[in-house]
Write a protein that holds these residues in place. Sequence first.
Motif, mmCIF file in Angstrom:
data_model
loop_
_atom_site.group_PDB
_atom_site.id
_atom_site.type_symbol
_atom_site.label_atom_id
_atom_site.label_comp_id
_atom_site.label_asym_id
_atom_site.label_seq_id
_atom_site.Cartn_x
_atom_site.Cartn_y
_atom_site.Cartn_z
ATOM 1 N N THR A 21 0.531 -1.075 -0.176
ATOM 2 C CA THR A 21 0.038 -0.015 0.045
ATOM 3 C C THR A 21 0.866 1.115 0.086
ATOM 4 N N SER A 59 -12.039 -6.072 3.347
ATOM 5 C CA SER A 59 -12.077 -4.849 3.685
ATOM 6 C C SER A 59 -11.068 -3.925 3.262
ATOM 7 N N SER A 60 -10.961 -2.689 3.805
ATOM 8 C CA SER A 60 -9.680 -1.597 3.512
ATOM 9 C C SER A 60 -8.609 -2.251 4.058
ATOM 10 N N PRO A 61 -7.382 -1.896 3.178
ATOM 11 C CA PRO A 61 -7.317 -0.822 1.927
ATOM 12 C C PRO A 61 -7.955 -1.703 0.618
ATOM 13 N N TYR A 62 -8.506 -0.724 -0.156
ATOM 14 C CA TYR A 62 -8.704 -1.403 -1.378
ATOM 15 C C TYR A 62 -7.775 -0.590 -2.510
ATOM 16 N N GLU A 106 -11.151 5.423 -4.323
ATOM 17 C CA GLU A 106 -10.467 4.231 -4.245
ATOM 18 C C GLU A 106 -11.826 3.294 -4.962
ATOM 19 N N TYR A 108 -13.789 -0.286 -4.530
ATOM 20 C CA TYR A 108 -14.193 -1.456 -3.877
ATOM 21 C C TYR A 108 -14.019 -2.849 -4.624
ATOM 22 N N ARG A 110 -14.639 -5.664 -2.675
ATOM 23 C CA ARG A 110 -15.394 -6.615 -1.593
ATOM 24 C C ARG A 110 -16.450 -7.317 -2.291
ATOM 25 N N ASN A 119 -15.291 5.205 -3.849
ATOM 26 C CA ASN A 119 -15.232 5.904 -2.546
ATOM 27 C C ASN A 119 -14.340 7.013 -2.418
ATOM 28 N N ALA A 121 -11.772 9.255 -0.645
ATOM 29 C CA ALA A 121 -10.846 8.970 0.541
ATOM 30 C C ALA A 121 -9.729 10.029 0.523
ATOM 31 N N LYS A 127 -3.318 2.778 0.234
ATOM 32 C CA LYS A 127 -4.132 1.872 -0.491
ATOM 33 C C LYS A 127 -2.997 1.179 -1.451
#
Length: 279
Positions: A21, A59-62, A106, A108, A110, A119, A121, A127
């Motif tokens: 990241t 879950s984050s990080p994406y 970012e 997603y 998931r 999203n 951020a 990330k």
Amino acid sequence: MWICSLTGFTLGWTYHYSNETMKWAEARKWCQTNFSDMVVIQNQLENDYLVDLLPPRNSSPYFWIGISKTYANETWRWIGNNSTWMGNESWAENEPNNNSTEFCVEIYTRPGPSRGKWNDAKCGADKYATCYKAQCTDSTCDRGRCHEIINNVTCLCEPGFVGNRCQTVNEWWWSEGREACFTYKCKCFSLCHLSWCACIDVLPVAAVECAPVPDLDHGNLKCSSMNLTVNSTCRVTCSFGFFTIASEHVTCHTSGLWSGPRPNCAKRWAIKISKNSIL
């Protein structure tokens, strides 16, 4: 740092991501160093294609994508092409929330309804970088513009050129005057203020020019073209009392050299013979 490649296709650009990241600005620099740039999404099809290739994360990080802004009320813009494309359903629910400190985006990965959604951020968050590598280069298309889409590279040819790399001159094509024909070793025809070319060979010749022929001291030089391109000719006319030496005309060859020595004019010498001269 490991580089992870998404080799879902070989034509068109390829996608890649980091296994570590980093902040958004660092991610873009990393993409530019190792590939072409951070990923730019041009439509929903590309968005869906990309998220199918990226590894799922619960879950984050994406993954960072190449869209950002510099202040709260600014329009979101893609890097590189400055596009403002936004799909009707690009953003995740309640996003972007217009937070005064969230100026980067970012995507997603998931499982669930938010998969593939965006999203906003904080750009300083860590990330994964998502990059693309362009397949188009300066040499991809001979006489055309290289256009990339998913799984495809296409050369959009200039008028008068065809072929998968725009490498072939049409046998007949409209031109803007005789100079265009000379450039490609073609014969020019005219009718009703229009010109067209019949090409001797189908492969284009580089647009070379011969060096200007120096002015003559005792004559005039008339050339068939202001731009001394391939097949242009220059003809010499000597002043009264002078005659042409070497050739009366020269032609510009594809090598960029004239067909013969430089034309010139020499003075005619009159020899006076007296009656008492012994021949």
